[in-house]
Design an enzyme around this catalytic site. Structure first.
Site, PDB file in Angstrom:
ATOM      1  N   SER A  30       0.814  -1.219   0.000  1.00  0.00           N
ATOM      2  CA  SER A  30       0.000   0.000   0.000  1.00  0.00           C
ATOM      3  C   SER A  30       0.844   1.264   0.000  1.00  0.00           C
ATOM      4  O   SER A  30       0.294   2.376   0.020  1.00  0.00           O
ATOM      5  CB  SER A  30      -0.905   0.004   1.235  1.00  0.00           C
ATOM      6  OG  SER A  30      -1.712  -1.141   1.239  1.00  0.00           O
ATOM      7  N   GLY A  31       2.171   1.104   0.025  1.00  0.00           N
ATOM      8  CA  GLY A  31       3.042   2.273   0.126  1.00  0.00           C
ATOM      9  C   GLY A  31       3.644   2.387   1.522  1.00  0.00           C
ATOM     10  O   GLY A  31       4.142   3.453   1.923  1.00  0.00           O
ATOM     11  N   THR A  32       3.639   1.265   2.234  1.00  0.00           N
ATOM     12  CA  THR A  32       4.161   1.186   3.604  1.00  0.00           C
ATOM     13  C   THR A  32       5.526   1.863   3.748  1.00  0.00           C
ATOM     14  O   THR A  32       5.739   2.707   4.622  1.00  0.00           O
ATOM     15  CB  THR A  32       4.369  -0.304   3.985  1.00  0.00           C
ATOM     16  OG1 THR A  32       3.308  -1.076   3.463  1.00  0.00           O
ATOM     17  CG2 THR A  32       4.530  -0.458   5.466  1.00  0.00           C
ATOM     18  N   HIS A  84       1.756  -4.967   9.482  1.00  0.00           N
ATOM     19  CA  HIS A  84       0.740  -5.367   8.505  1.00  0.00           C
ATOM     20  C   HIS A  84      -0.367  -6.184   9.183  1.00  0.00           C
ATOM     21  O   HIS A  84      -1.256  -6.688   8.497  1.00  0.00           O
ATOM     22  CB  HIS A  84       1.361  -6.270   7.432  1.00  0.00           C
ATOM     23  CG  HIS A  84       2.265  -5.583   6.459  1.00  0.00           C
ATOM     24  ND1 HIS A  84       1.988  -4.368   5.893  1.00  0.00           N
ATOM     25  CD2 HIS A  84       3.438  -5.973   5.888  1.00  0.00           C
ATOM     26  CE1 HIS A  84       2.951  -4.040   5.047  1.00  0.00           C
ATOM     27  NE2 HIS A  84       3.842  -4.988   5.031  1.00  0.00           N
ATOM     28  N   ARG A 106      -4.650   2.049   0.014  1.00  0.00           N
ATOM     29  CA  ARG A 106      -4.372   2.244  -1.418  1.00  0.00           C
ATOM     30  C   ARG A 106      -5.438   1.500  -2.214  1.00  0.00           C
ATOM     31  O   ARG A 106      -5.948   0.454  -1.721  1.00  0.00           O
ATOM     32  CB  ARG A 106      -2.976   1.681  -1.760  1.00  0.00           C
ATOM     33  CG  ARG A 106      -2.531   1.905  -3.181  1.00  0.00           C
ATOM     34  CD  ARG A 106      -1.181   1.229  -3.458  1.00  0.00           C
ATOM     35  NE  ARG A 106      -0.638   1.664  -4.738  1.00  0.00           N
ATOM     36  CZ  ARG A 106       0.466   1.158  -5.300  1.00  0.00           C
ATOM     37  NH1 ARG A 106       1.155   0.203  -4.680  1.00  0.00           N
ATOM     38  NH2 ARG A 106       0.888   1.599  -6.464  1.00  0.00           N
TER      39      ARG A 106
HETATM   40  N1  LIG Z   1       8.555   7.068  -2.761  1.00  0.00           N
HETATM   41  C1  LIG Z   1       7.584   6.383  -3.375  1.00  0.00           C
HETATM   42  N2  LIG Z   1       6.754   7.015  -4.233  1.00  0.00           N
HETATM   43  C2  LIG Z   1       5.770   6.337  -4.863  1.00  0.00           C
HETATM   44  N3  LIG Z   1       5.524   5.013  -4.696  1.00  0.00           N
HETATM   45  C3  LIG Z   1       6.335   4.345  -3.851  1.00  0.00           C
HETATM   46  C4  LIG Z   1       7.381   4.980  -3.149  1.00  0.00           C
HETATM   47  N4  LIG Z   1       8.004   4.056  -2.383  1.00  0.00           N
HETATM   48  C5  LIG Z   1       7.375   2.892  -2.607  1.00  0.00           C
HETATM   49  N5  LIG Z   1       6.377   3.055  -3.496  1.00  0.00           N
HETATM   50  C6  LIG Z   1       5.494   2.021  -4.046  1.00  0.00           C
HETATM   51  O1  LIG Z   1       4.794   1.369  -3.002  1.00  0.00           O
HETATM   52  C7  LIG Z   1       4.583  -0.004  -3.374  1.00  0.00           C
HETATM   53  C8  LIG Z   1       5.177  -0.891  -2.310  1.00  0.00           C
HETATM   54  O2  LIG Z   1       4.394  -0.738  -1.159  1.00  0.00           O
HETATM   55  P1  LIG Z   1       4.867  -1.353   0.237  1.00  0.00           P
HETATM   56  O3  LIG Z   1       5.971  -0.522   0.737  1.00  0.00           O
HETATM   57  O4  LIG Z   1       3.630  -1.292   1.081  1.00  0.00           O
HETATM   58  O5  LIG Z   1       5.266  -2.755  -0.044  1.00  0.00           O
HETATM   59  C9  LIG Z   1       5.240  -0.207  -4.726  1.00  0.00           C
HETATM   60  O6  LIG Z   1       4.220   0.035  -5.696  1.00  0.00           O
HETATM   61  P2  LIG Z   1       4.258  -0.504  -7.189  1.00  0.00           P
HETATM   62  O7  LIG Z   1       4.561  -1.963  -7.130  1.00  0.00           O
HETATM   63  O8  LIG Z   1       2.873  -0.225  -7.715  1.00  0.00           O
HETATM   64  O9  LIG Z   1       5.305   0.286  -7.901  1.00  0.00           O
HETATM   65  C10 LIG Z   1       6.289   0.908  -4.721  1.00  0.00           C
HETATM   66  O10 LIG Z   1       6.757   1.281  -5.974  1.00  0.00           O
HETATM   67  C1  LIG Z   2       6.116  -8.164   8.370  1.00  0.00           C
HETATM   68  C2  LIG Z   2       6.730  -8.891   7.285  1.00  0.00           C
HETATM   69  C3  LIG Z   2       6.838  -8.096   6.062  1.00  0.00           C
HETATM   70  C4  LIG Z   2       6.178  -8.510   4.945  1.00  0.00           C
HETATM   71  C5  LIG Z   2       6.300  -7.768   3.783  1.00  0.00           C
HETATM   72  C6  LIG Z   2       7.069  -6.650   3.791  1.00  0.00           C
HETATM   73  O1  LIG Z   2       7.200  -5.943   2.670  1.00  0.00           O
HETATM   74  S1  LIG Z   2       6.334  -4.661   2.428  1.00  0.00           S
HETATM   75  O2  LIG Z   2       6.569  -3.678   3.461  1.00  0.00           O
HETATM   76  O3  LIG Z   2       4.937  -5.047   2.409  1.00  0.00           O
HETATM   77  O4  LIG Z   2       6.825  -4.193   1.147  1.00  0.00           O
HETATM   78  C7  LIG Z   2       7.728  -6.237   4.913  1.00  0.00           C
HETATM   79  C8  LIG Z   2       7.611  -6.963   6.071  1.00  0.00           C
END
Ligand SMILES: Nc1ncnc2c1ncn2[C@@H]1O[C@H](COP(=O)(O)O)[C@@H](OP(=O)(O)O)[C@H]1O
Ligand SMILES: CCc1ccc(OS(=O)(=O)O)cc1
Length: 271
Positions: A30-32, A84, A106
């Site tokens: 979701s952009g975590t 999460h 998201r």
């Molecule tokens: N600084 C940033 N600006 C925009 N999107 C970002 C970002 N950092 C991470 N993301 C996007 O957030 C998603 C990963 O989310 P999370 O951190 O929850 O795993 C990925 O999406 P996409 O796979 O659509 O590119 C990644 O590219």
């Molecule tokens: C908590 C375990 C976990 C799982 C997936 C992760 O990636 S993301 O933040 O969703 O990209 C990170 C930690």
């Protein structure tokens, strides 16, 4: 990365959330990590030294991982905590605390597509063989951390609490400056204009993609394949490039069934 049930039970029963903690809560993809990076930069007043020197999972540890849990138990003072976990599995102490929580949401269609690419390069989960297969798993809630719909509904039930802030990936994309100001106000932080500019610069997609402390490249080999990338495209609406017409219709129907009774202004994306 494993989540044995006895560990999850310990996290839920025994972990103590303190009033001064800040919780960063999301469904995966979701952009975590963008949110974590942003909050870290707000804490360091835009100075990139911290985000460029300590891995993102140590700056704001995942309470549900063994590594994160051990680290958090040792940390002194106000902590950033990522998770999460769905609300019903979260540490019970949290519900009696005044800790602030930010829930980032998201468009689940983009979460699905992003998740497909992410999990297919991960070594610690059952990997999807095709987008079609992952679509089925996702709509059934048969994925890591369960149903997106249950996760979002569960955490959004907290939305009237004053220690709860809901943000969306889409608003971060459309107006990151205002979103950072909103986060600062919620956390009681004040940034000078040049500090705010530095937060924006160092949390940008490009800056994070180049930052080995934030782009998960340190996890390649043990947890991810060499071709895996956390920062894939970083756009809204990418699902349109992948869903078939039938999948789009199935998803719309499901979204209606599951979310129609919630205020629709919680969902800021244009489908
Ligand atoms: N600084 C940033 N600006 C925009 N999107 C970002 C970002 N950092 C991470 N993301 C996007 O957030 C998603 C990963 O989310 P999370 O951190 O929850 O795993 C990925 O999406 P996409 O796979 O659509 O590119 C990644 O590219
Ligand atoms: C908590 C375990 C976990 C799982 C997936 C992760 O990636 S993301 O933040 O969703 O990209 C990170 C930690």
């Amino acid at each position: 990365m494993e989540f044995p049930s006895e560990h999850l039970r310990e996290v839920q029963e025994d972990f103590i959330i303190k009033d001064e903690d800040v919780l960063l809560l999301t469904y995966p993809q979701s952009g975590t990590n963008w949110l974590i990076e942003t909050v870290c930069l707000i804490y360091s007043k835009g100075d990139p030294k911290w985000v460029q020197s300590e891995p993102i999972w140590d700056r704001s540890p995942w309470v549900e991982t063994k590594h994160g849990y051990e680290l958090l138990k040792e940390k002194e003072g106000p902590r950033l905590i990522s998770s999460h976990l769905p609300v019903q599995l979260f540490p019970k102490s949290f519900f009696k605390s005044k800790a602030k929580m930010i829930y980032l949401i998201r468009n689940p269609r983009d979460v699905l597509v992003s998740g497909y690419f992410f999990w297919r390069s991960a070594k610690f989960v059952k990997r999807p063989q095709s987008l079609e297969q992952y679509f089925e798993w996702f709509v059934e809630g048969n994925v890591v951390f369960g149903s997106w719909f249950d996760h979002a509904r569960g955490w959004m039930s907290m939305r009237d609490k004053e220690n709860f802030l809901i943000l969306s990936y889409e608003e971060m994309k459309w107006d990151m400056r205002s979103t950072v100001e909103k986060i600062c106000q919620f956390l009681g932080k004040k940034l000078e204009p040049e500090e705010l500019n530095s937060v924006l610069k160092n949390s940008s997609f490009q800056a994070m993609k180049e930052n080995s402390m934030s782009n998960y490249s340190l996890l390649k080999g043990q947890y991810f394949e060499e071709n895996g990338q956390l920062l894939r495209k970083g756009v809204t609406g990418d699902w349109r490039n992948y869903f078939t017409v039938a999948q789009a219709e199935t998803f719309d129907k499901l979204f209606q069934e599951k979310m129609a009774d919630l205020p629709q202004d919680l969902f800021l994306w244009k489908q």
